[in-house]
Design a protein around this motif. Structure first.
Motif, mmCIF file in Angstrom:
data_model
loop_
_atom_site.group_PDB
_atom_site.id
_atom_site.type_symbol
_atom_site.label_atom_id
_atom_site.label_comp_id
_atom_site.label_asym_id
_atom_site.label_seq_id
_atom_site.Cartn_x
_atom_site.Cartn_y
_atom_site.Cartn_z
ATOM 1 N N SER A 28 -55.808 58.148 83.908
ATOM 2 C CA SER A 28 -55.855 56.686 83.874
ATOM 3 C C SER A 28 -57.045 56.220 84.712
ATOM 4 O O SER A 28 -57.610 56.990 85.496
ATOM 5 N N GLU A 30 -59.091 52.351 86.354
ATOM 6 C CA GLU A 30 -59.169 50.895 86.500
ATOM 7 C C GLU A 30 -60.368 50.562 87.372
ATOM 8 O O GLU A 30 -60.534 51.147 88.456
ATOM 9 N N HIS A 56 -63.669 50.342 84.139
ATOM 10 C CA HIS A 56 -62.552 50.815 83.327
ATOM 11 C C HIS A 56 -61.520 49.704 83.168
ATOM 12 O O HIS A 56 -61.168 49.028 84.135
ATOM 13 N N GLY A 57 -61.037 49.532 81.951
ATOM 14 C CA GLY A 57 -59.942 48.597 81.709
ATOM 15 C C GLY A 57 -60.275 47.167 82.070
ATOM 16 O O GLY A 57 -59.379 46.427 82.511
ATOM 17 N N ASN A 58 -61.517 46.762 81.884
ATOM 18 C CA ASN A 58 -61.895 45.379 82.202
ATOM 19 C C ASN A 58 -60.984 44.416 81.451
ATOM 20 O O ASN A 58 -60.868 44.489 80.224
ATOM 21 N N ARG A 59 -60.356 43.510 82.185
ATOM 22 C CA ARG A 59 -59.306 42.683 81.592
ATOM 23 C C ARG A 59 -59.820 41.815 80.456
ATOM 24 O O ARG A 59 -59.161 41.668 79.422
ATOM 25 N N ARG A 60 -60.993 41.244 80.604
ATOM 26 C CA ARG A 60 -61.532 40.412 79.529
ATOM 27 C C ARG A 60 -61.741 41.221 78.251
ATOM 28 O O ARG A 60 -61.437 40.755 77.137
ATOM 29 N N ILE A 62 -60.283 44.194 77.464
ATOM 30 C CA ILE A 62 -59.003 44.688 76.948
ATOM 31 C C ILE A 62 -58.257 43.575 76.222
ATOM 32 O O ILE A 62 -57.670 43.783 75.152
ATOM 33 N N ASP A 63 -58.281 42.373 76.788
ATOM 34 C CA ASP A 63 -57.612 41.238 76.132
ATOM 35 C C ASP A 63 -58.269 40.926 74.786
ATOM 36 O O ASP A 63 -57.574 40.624 73.804
ATOM 37 N N ARG A 66 -57.147 43.679 72.428
ATOM 38 C CA ARG A 66 -55.727 43.567 72.078
ATOM 39 C C ARG A 66 -55.495 42.435 71.082
ATOM 40 O O ARG A 66 -54.740 42.593 70.110
ATOM 41 N N GLU A 298 -67.416 39.735 73.412
ATOM 42 C CA GLU A 298 -67.029 39.458 74.798
ATOM 43 C C GLU A 298 -68.047 40.033 75.773
ATOM 44 O O GLU A 298 -68.353 39.427 76.806
#
Length: 401
Positions: A28, A30, A56-60, A62-63, A66, A298
């Protein structure tokens, strides 16, 4: 849960040995940190060779992915989809160009650029069919496809993969005189990395890129800049060419364009260049797919803020200052790079690049070696100054030991 040893043993048994990874198995991640299958945390100072500029796993990102996953992920280019036009428009605008040809990987984008230059040469410049030449630089890294390794000087990438594709002239990197002599009436393009990443983060002499720009303009030759590693914020500018005020005819983009979420690449140029293509002459089933476009849109929006370029500039200045002190102390013979990107040559007696990388791994910092005595540092642009300093502390400790 598999142990590290189990996972590595299984990978060695069932995958082709095209890489020699460090013995860490990531489960994993982040931000700038990764965690292995046994719960150990590591500071990522490589960022997927700049594919993970935004962490890793940048929220913008990933959103954005998704949300698109819930709608549609693939249509092929047989149909339009509602993210494609926005992606092409926004990326073209970011580059100051008119058209985008989307692909998936960096190597695909380079292959696409080669085809573009040849077709432009025949149909616009008037080079006799089959005689087009592209000038490239020694020690380049543009991928590992058959055509690309045909103009590589890296024996590992090239040897025993022939017969090789003709049509390329190799000159020393940074040598404008050699480049000028190599350009003939059949030359359609000069293909260069503004900073050579795989070669050890080699920055060309001041004035080289602007000289290339002037030469190609005078000789009616396309200047194609491979910004796959150097672009999209890594050096403190959106594109590394900007450090010399240069705008190439063709941008070749990849890695960070997919935000570390999906593979996205593109060739970006004006209509008089990319307009040579007609339906059926080039394409990709996955190129420009809805999921890729949503994520890349994005990425473009994030770059427009200037935040990541500024972080790369400020933290990069700090990084290079601290690494410069290691040169003065004798542990390092040279440091090259720009922004949050550095090639560090380890002094004899302190270990090979691989050995230093392994010792850093033992201290929970992940980097990668190249060319024997060199390690590359390219942390995510979201790394904190505190984490960067901690990583540099580990490098000092490794070199002191």
């Amino acid at each position: 849960m598999s142990t590290t040893a189990d996972a590595i043993r299984s990978a060695d048994a069932h995958s082709a040995h095209t890489y020699h990874p460090l013995p860490v198995v990531v489960a994993s991640a982040e931000g700038a940190w990764m965690t292995d299958v046994e719960g150990r945390r590591y500071l990522d100072m490589l960022a997927g060779y700049s594919a993970l500029n935004f962490g890793h796993g940048n929220r913008r990102l990933i959103d954005a992915a998704r949300a698109q996953l819930e709608r549609v992920t693939l249509t092929s280019r047989a149909f339009h989809h509602d993210r494609f036009a926005d992606f092409c428009t926004e990326l073209a605008d970011l580059c100051g160009k008119e058209m985008v040809l989307p692909m998936n990987t960096g190597a695909e984008a380079v292959e696409t650029a080669v085809k573009t230059a040849r077709k432009w040469g025949y149909e616009v410049k008037g080079v006799p069919d089959g005689h087009a030449k592209i000038v490239v630089a020694a020690d380049n890294f543009h991928g590992r496809t058959t055509t690309v390794v045909s103009f590589s000087t890296d024996h590992d990438a090239r040897d025993h993969f022939g017969p090789y594709t003709p049509g390329f002239e190799i000159v020393p990197y940074g040598d404008l005189t050699a480049l000028s002599h190599a350009v003939t009436e059949n030359t359609v393009a000069v293909l260069l990395e503004p900073i050579q990443g795989e070669a050890g983060v080699l920055v060309p002499p001041a004035g080289y890129l602007s000289g290339v720009r002037e030469l190609t303009r005078q000789r009616n030759v396309l200047f194609m800049a491979d910004e796959i590693q150097s672009g999209l914020g890594r050096t403190g500018k959106t594109f590394a060419c900007e450090h010399e005020g240069v705008v190439p005819d063709v941008y070749i983009l990849g890695k960070a364009l997919g935000g570390g979420v999906v593979p996205v690449s593109a060739v970006v140029a004006d209509r008089d260049v990319l307009g040579v293509f007609r339906p059926g002459q080039h394409g990709s089933t996955f190129g420009g797919n809805p999921l890729a476009c949503a994520v890349a849109l994005e990425v473009v929006a994030m770059l427009r803020s200037g935040e990541y370029q500024q972080r790369a500039t400020e933290l990069g200045d700090h990084l290079h200052h601290e690494l410069g002190l290691l040169v003065g102390a004798g542990a390092v013979t040279a440091v090259r790079g720009r922004g949050l990107w550095a090639g560090v040559d380890i002094a004899p007696g302190h270990g090979t690049g691989r050995e230093v990388s392994e010792r850093l791994m033992d201290r929970r910092v992940l980097v990668k070696d190249t060319h024997g005595s060199t390690i590359r540092l390219a942390p995510p642009l979201v790394i904190s100054k505190e984490d960067l300093d901690w990583g540099l502390d580990q490098l000092r400790a490794v070199l002191a030991s």
